[in-house]
Design a protein around this motif. Sequence first.
Motif: not given
Length: 256
Positions: A97-121
Amino acid sequence: MKKLLLIGLFGLFSLNVYAQEETTTYNGEKYGYIIDKSGKKVEGVVHLNGGYSSPWQNQLKVKFAAIADIDKVKNKIKFKTYDADDIKEYMLYEGDTPRVFQSIKYTNTREAINSSNNSTGIGAGIKALNNLTRTSQFAEIVTEGKIRVYKMYGYPTSASAYDSVENERLRTTPDYVYSKKGGKVEDFTPAKVKIAIADCPFTKAKAAKGEYGSLKNEEKQRSGLGKFIRDEIKNATVDKLSIVNEVIYDYNENCK
């Protein structure tokens, strides 16, 4: 298929990119290829940067060696390390099975927001920064077609704390993003998917009739930053894989 990769590969390959070199012991590495910035495909062997406990590392870098850089007699292989700014794509075989990874332009804003809501400090701030500052990265293709879907992992606070609860969550709950006809890579929400499939009468009609169980009607909310943050948190609970398997698959198969 793998044997085809070896044909005509005993010349030297020249890549017009900057990469770190590393010589190590040859250990039956996996065959694959890279595509450089000029669009040239170079076949050889690929060594993933991440493993089972740290799949997000595969989004940062990859090690690759052309066939000419493998010395099976001396049991040596010369790898070069590339990031998402160096090459367009890499592929390796997992079994057949071939696994293909492509270079993309994307900023994971959602995970950054989750960090602020689920963690502190400080830890939450570092984790948010890790996700916001990475704009060029590799992403694995999970669905091909007019709508291409990528699997993405959020980045943890520390690359060394693989046994943490947070890292386990990141490892087991990847996110999904999409690109339509090679356009901008976007976040995966039911509202955006409905718009993306609206140019095809077949899928547009099914969505309007409510025939896609994975697409839920969304309530109208006020605009502004508050709505944006609430939507990001809400969308984190959407079953995106069901949307991919039901809606995107239907679109790619029936809307050529």
